[in-house]
Write a protein that holds these residues in place. Structure first.
Motif, PDB file in Angstrom:
ATOM      1  N   ALA A 238       0.641  -1.124  -0.016  1.00 24.71           N
ATOM      2  CA  ALA A 238       0.100   0.142  -0.002  1.00 24.71           C
ATOM      3  C   ALA A 238       0.913   1.177   0.065  1.00 24.71           C
ATOM      4  CB  ALA A 238      -1.007   0.044   1.096  1.00 24.71           C
ATOM      5  N   ARG A 239       1.832   1.391   0.829  1.00 29.62           N
ATOM      6  CA  ARG A 239       2.609   2.632   1.002  1.00 29.62           C
ATOM      7  C   ARG A 239       3.501   2.674  -0.227  1.00 29.62           C
ATOM      8  NH1 ARG A 239       7.819   1.893   2.642  1.00 29.62           N
ATOM      9  NH2 ARG A 239       8.602  -0.123   3.692  1.00 29.62           N
ATOM     10  N   THR A 240       4.189   1.521  -0.942  1.00 30.66           N
ATOM     11  CA  THR A 240       5.039   1.582  -1.732  1.00 30.66           C
ATOM     12  C   THR A 240       4.082   2.088  -3.255  1.00 30.66           C
ATOM     13  OG1 THR A 240       6.341  -0.366  -1.213  1.00 30.66           O
ATOM     14  CG2 THR A 240       6.441   0.257  -3.445  1.00 30.66           C
ATOM     15  N   LEU A 241       3.036   1.637  -3.262  1.00 32.69           N
ATOM     16  CA  LEU A 241       2.276   2.204  -4.247  1.00 32.69           C
ATOM     17  C   LEU A 241       2.068   3.765  -4.226  1.00 32.69           C
ATOM     18  CD1 LEU A 241      -0.150  -0.763  -4.895  1.00 32.69           C
ATOM     19  CD2 LEU A 241       1.459   0.003  -6.436  1.00 32.69           C
ATOM     20  N   LEU A 242       1.801   4.114  -3.044  1.00 32.57           N
ATOM     21  CA  LEU A 242       1.345   5.556  -2.794  1.00 32.57           C
ATOM     22  C   LEU A 242       2.631   6.271  -2.912  1.00 32.57           C
ATOM     23  CD1 LEU A 242      -0.349   7.731  -1.638  1.00 32.57           C
ATOM     24  CD2 LEU A 242       0.439   7.312   0.540  1.00 32.57           C
ATOM     25  N   SER A 243       4.085   5.834  -2.624  1.00 29.63           N
ATOM     26  CA  SER A 243       5.018   6.500  -3.173  1.00 29.63           C
ATOM     27  C   SER A 243       5.296   6.823  -4.680  1.00 29.63           C
ATOM     28  CB  SER A 243       6.447   5.787  -2.326  1.00 29.63           C
ATOM     29  OG  SER A 243       6.562   4.486  -3.113  1.00 29.63           O
ATOM     30  N   THR A 244       4.548   6.134  -5.391  1.00 28.33           N
ATOM     31  CA  THR A 244       4.837   6.565  -6.798  1.00 28.33           C
ATOM     32  C   THR A 244       4.033   7.496  -7.409  1.00 28.33           C
ATOM     33  OG1 THR A 244       3.057   5.039  -7.387  1.00 28.33           O
ATOM     34  CG2 THR A 244       5.042   4.046  -7.223  1.00 28.33           C
ATOM     35  N   ILE A 245       3.256   8.187  -6.508  1.00 26.44           N
ATOM     36  CA  ILE A 245       2.611   9.215  -7.101  1.00 26.44           C
ATOM     37  C   ILE A 245       3.527  10.512  -7.154  1.00 26.44           C
ATOM     38  CG2 ILE A 245       0.750  11.192  -6.413  1.00 26.44           C
ATOM     39  CD1 ILE A 245      -0.626   9.417  -4.874  1.00 26.44           C
ATOM     40  N   GLU A 246       3.588  11.227  -8.226  1.00 25.70           N
ATOM     41  CA  GLU A 246       4.210  12.702  -8.796  1.00 25.70           C
ATOM     42  C   GLU A 246       3.377  13.660  -8.247  1.00 25.70           C
ATOM     43  OE1 GLU A 246       7.127  12.682 -10.105  1.00 25.70           O
ATOM     44  OE2 GLU A 246       7.167  10.566 -10.524  1.00 25.70           O
ATOM     45  N   ASP A 247       4.317  14.809  -7.816  1.00 24.95           N
ATOM     46  CA  ASP A 247       3.547  15.928  -7.128  1.00 24.95           C
ATOM     47  C   ASP A 247       2.528  16.393  -8.117  1.00 24.95           C
ATOM     48  OD1 ASP A 247       5.301  15.688  -4.847  1.00 24.95           O
ATOM     49  OD2 ASP A 247       6.327  17.247  -5.122  1.00 24.95           O
ATOM     50  N   ALA A 248       2.998  16.540  -9.717  1.00 23.51           N
ATOM     51  CA  ALA A 248       1.841  17.100 -10.647  1.00 23.51           C
ATOM     52  C   ALA A 248       0.720  16.332 -10.678  1.00 23.51           C
ATOM     53  CB  ALA A 248       2.829  16.802 -11.902  1.00 23.51           C
ATOM     54  N   GLU A 249       0.923  15.011 -10.416  1.00 22.27           N
ATOM     55  CA  GLU A 249      -0.622  14.174 -10.398  1.00 22.27           C
ATOM     56  C   GLU A 249      -1.490  14.638  -9.119  1.00 22.27           C
ATOM     57  OE1 GLU A 249      -0.493   9.796 -11.597  1.00 22.27           O
ATOM     58  OE2 GLU A 249       1.489  10.183 -10.487  1.00 22.27           O
ATOM     59  N   LEU A 250      -0.700  14.803  -8.086  1.00 25.28           N
ATOM     60  CA  LEU A 250      -1.628  15.136  -6.700  1.00 25.28           C
ATOM     61  C   LEU A 250      -2.347  16.582  -7.028  1.00 25.28           C
ATOM     62  CD1 LEU A 250       0.713  14.186  -3.490  1.00 25.28           C
ATOM     63  CD2 LEU A 250      -1.674  13.655  -4.202  1.00 25.28           C
ATOM     64  N   ALA A 251      -1.589  17.534  -7.649  1.00 25.79           N
ATOM     65  CA  ALA A 251      -2.267  18.925  -7.651  1.00 25.79           C
ATOM     66  C   ALA A 251      -3.019  18.983  -9.097  1.00 25.79           C
ATOM     67  CB  ALA A 251      -0.866  19.941  -7.687  1.00 25.79           C
ATOM     68  N   ASP A 252      -2.842  18.068  -9.824  1.00 27.40           N
ATOM     69  CA  ASP A 252      -3.331  18.391 -11.381  1.00 27.40           C
ATOM     70  C   ASP A 252      -5.028  18.498 -11.264  1.00 27.40           C
ATOM     71  OD1 ASP A 252      -4.331  18.096 -14.036  1.00 27.40           O
ATOM     72  OD2 ASP A 252      -2.972  16.390 -14.605  1.00 27.40           O
ATOM     73  N   PRO A 253      -5.462  19.663 -11.814  1.00 28.97           N
ATOM     74  CA  PRO A 253      -6.843  19.893 -11.672  1.00 28.97           C
ATOM     75  C   PRO A 253      -7.628  18.775 -12.779  1.00 28.97           C
ATOM     76  CG  PRO A 253      -5.911  21.400 -13.034  1.00 28.97           C
ATOM     77  CD  PRO A 253      -4.695  20.830 -12.411  1.00 28.97           C
ATOM     78  N   ALA A 254      -6.992  18.162 -13.644  1.00 30.11           N
ATOM     79  CA  ALA A 254      -7.819  17.394 -14.742  1.00 30.11           C
ATOM     80  C   ALA A 254      -7.633  15.987 -14.055  1.00 30.11           C
ATOM     81  CB  ALA A 254      -6.874  17.352 -15.929  1.00 30.11           C
ATOM     82  N   VAL A 255      -7.093  15.693 -12.675  1.00 24.88           N
ATOM     83  CA  VAL A 255      -7.027  14.191 -12.405  1.00 24.88           C
ATOM     84  C   VAL A 255      -7.778  14.248 -11.192  1.00 24.88           C
ATOM     85  CG1 VAL A 255      -5.461  12.483 -11.401  1.00 24.88           C
ATOM     86  CG2 VAL A 255      -4.806  13.899 -13.407  1.00 24.88           C
ATOM     87  N   SER A 256      -9.233  13.552 -11.027  1.00 21.02           N
ATOM     88  CA  SER A 256     -10.005  13.468  -9.818  1.00 21.02           C
ATOM     89  C   SER A 256      -9.356  12.747  -8.850  1.00 21.02           C
ATOM     90  CB  SER A 256     -11.593  13.275 -10.079  1.00 21.02           C
ATOM     91  OG  SER A 256     -11.398  11.817 -10.493  1.00 21.02           O
TER      92      SER A 256
END
Length: 333
Positions: A238-256
Motif C-alpha cells: 500500500a505505501r509503496t504504491l502511494l510513493s509512486t505518486i508524482e507531485d504533478a498528479e496530486l495537484a493536477d486539476p484534470a485528475v480527480s
C-alpha cells in the motif's frame, strides 16, 4: 470516467472536484485512507496574505494535512495544527472547523527567509527549522481537549506525520502532499492548488492500534510503537504504491481523486465513499471579539489598546478589521 473505473470503484456519482476530501478503503490491503484536493479555498487563504511562494507552499501543505486529519472527526469540533519553530517560517496555524471549514495563517521573518533562500535552503524542513508541531482536538466548551506534540528538527510535514502516528497512535501511516501554483486555461493568473493522500494500516488482528484518529484515546500520553512489530506485506504494498505518486498528479486539476486512486490501486482494489466538501471559512465575528475584549481585559488594558480613541482588532486569519469604542464595554455592563 471510463466504465472500468466506474466498475472498479463502485461509483454511482460524478467524480469529485476541488475543495473536498474523499475517504476510501483498500480492503485487500487492510488499509484505509483519505484523499484531498484543494483549489479555490486554498487560493483564497494564500493570496489574502500575499505570502512569498516558499511560505505559501509550506502553509498549503499544512492546510492539506489538517484537512486530511480534521475531516475524520465524527463530532462538531475543531482540529488545530500548529508549528512553532526557530526557522524562517516560525509559526503556522491551521484551524479546521469540523466538518468542512478551514482557515490558516503563517508567520515568517522576511530577512531570515531571504537568507535561507539565497543559501539554497528552500525545502520545507529547512524553512521550518527546529521546534515542534502540536495537533489539538477541541470538542467544545465543557469538553476535554486533547493535544499531541511531535518534534520538528529539519523534517518535512510528511515525515513528521509519519513519526507522530507511529509513535503516538501506533498506527502505521503514510502521507503524500503537494502544492503548486498553476494557470488555468483561458486565465493567465496563476492559482494555488494542493493535493494530498493519507493512508493508514488497520489490520483486523495483530498490532494494537488506537480506535481512530487523535481524540479517541489517551492523546496526552504517547507511547512507543511495538518494537516487535513486523511490517506486513499488505502495508508494504500500500505505501509503496502511494510513493509512486508524482507531485504533478496530486495537484493536477484534470485528475480527480477517484482517477488518482484508480491509477494507484486498481490492481489491488479500492472502494471510495461520499466526499466531504471543504470551504475557506473564518470563525471570527464582531460578537466574539467584543466578548473577548469585555471578559479578558480590564478597563485599564482596554484604554491602553485604544489609538485615537478607538480599539482596532485585526483577525490574523482573514484580515477582517473590527473597531470598538473602549468605553462601550463599561456602559454595556
Amino acid at each position: 470516467m471510463t466504465e472500468n473505473l466506474l466498475s472498479t470503484l463502485g461509483l454511482d456519482r460524478p467524480e469529485t472536484g476541488d475543495d473536498a476530501v474523499v475517504p476510501f478503503t483498500l480492503e485487500n490491503l487492510d488499509t484505509r485512507g483519505r484523499s484531498v484536493r484543494l483549489g479555490q479555498a486554498l487560493d483564497t487563504i494564500l493570496k489574502r496574505h500575499d505570502y512569498p511562494a516558499p511560505v505559501a507552499r509550506l502553509l498549503g501543505e499544512a492546510i492539506a494535512l489538517a484537512a486530511l486529519i480534521g475531516s475524520s472527526l465524527k463530532f462538531d469540533g475543531r482540529f488545530i495544527l500548529q508549528t512553532q519553530t526557530d526557522g524562517p517560517v516560525n509559526l503556522i496555524v491551521v484551524d479546521f472547523d469540523a466538518p468542512d471549514g478551514v482557515r490558516a495563517y503563517a508567520r515568517f521573518d522576511e530577512a531570515e527567509l531571504e537568507a535561507a533562500l539565497a543559501g539554497g535552503r528552500n525545502q520545507p524542513g529547512a524553512l521550518l527549522g527546529s521546534g515542534h508541531m502540536a495537533m489539538t482536538i477541541d470538542q467544545g466548551e465543557h469538553m476535554e481537549r486533547y493535544q499531541g506534540i511531535v518534534a520538528l528538527d529539519g523534517n518535512s510535514l510528511e515525515e513528521v506525520a509519519h513519526t507522530y502516528f507511529m509513535q503516538s497512535e501506533q498506527i502505521p501511516t503514510q502521507v503524500r502532499l503537494a502544492v503548486a501554483e498553476l494557470s488555468r486555461k483561458g486565465d493567465p493568473v496563476p492559482h494555488w492548488r494542493a493535493g494530498g493522500v493519507l493512508i493508514q494500516h488497520l489490520p483486523e488482528h495483530g498490532m494494537a492500534v488506537m480506535p481512530d484518529l487523535p481524540g479517541d484515546g489517551n492523546f496526552d500520553n504517547p507511547h512507543t510503537a511495538d518494537p516487535d512489530f513486523v511490517e506486513p506485506d499488505s502495508w508494504t504494498r500500500a505505501r509503496t504504491l502511494l510513493s509512486t505518486i508524482e507531485d504533478a498528479e496530486l495537484a493536477d486539476p484534470a485528475v480527480s481523486p477517484e482517477q488518482l486512486l484508480y491509477r494507484l490501486y486498481h490492481e489491488t482494489g479500492v472502494r471510495v465513499f461520499e466526499p466531504t466538501p471543504i470551504e475557506e471559512r473564518c470563525t471570527c465575528s464582531l460578537e466574539r471579539i467584543e466578548d473577548m475584549l469585555r471578559n479578558s481585559f480590564s478597563s485599564e488594558e482596554r484604554a491602553e489598546m485604544a489609538v485615537d480613541g478607538e480599539i482596532e482588532v485585526v483577525c490574523e486569519f482573514c484580515s477582517s478589521a473590527y473597531h470598538f469604542n473602549p468605553h462601550q464595554f463599561e456602559t454595556s455592563n
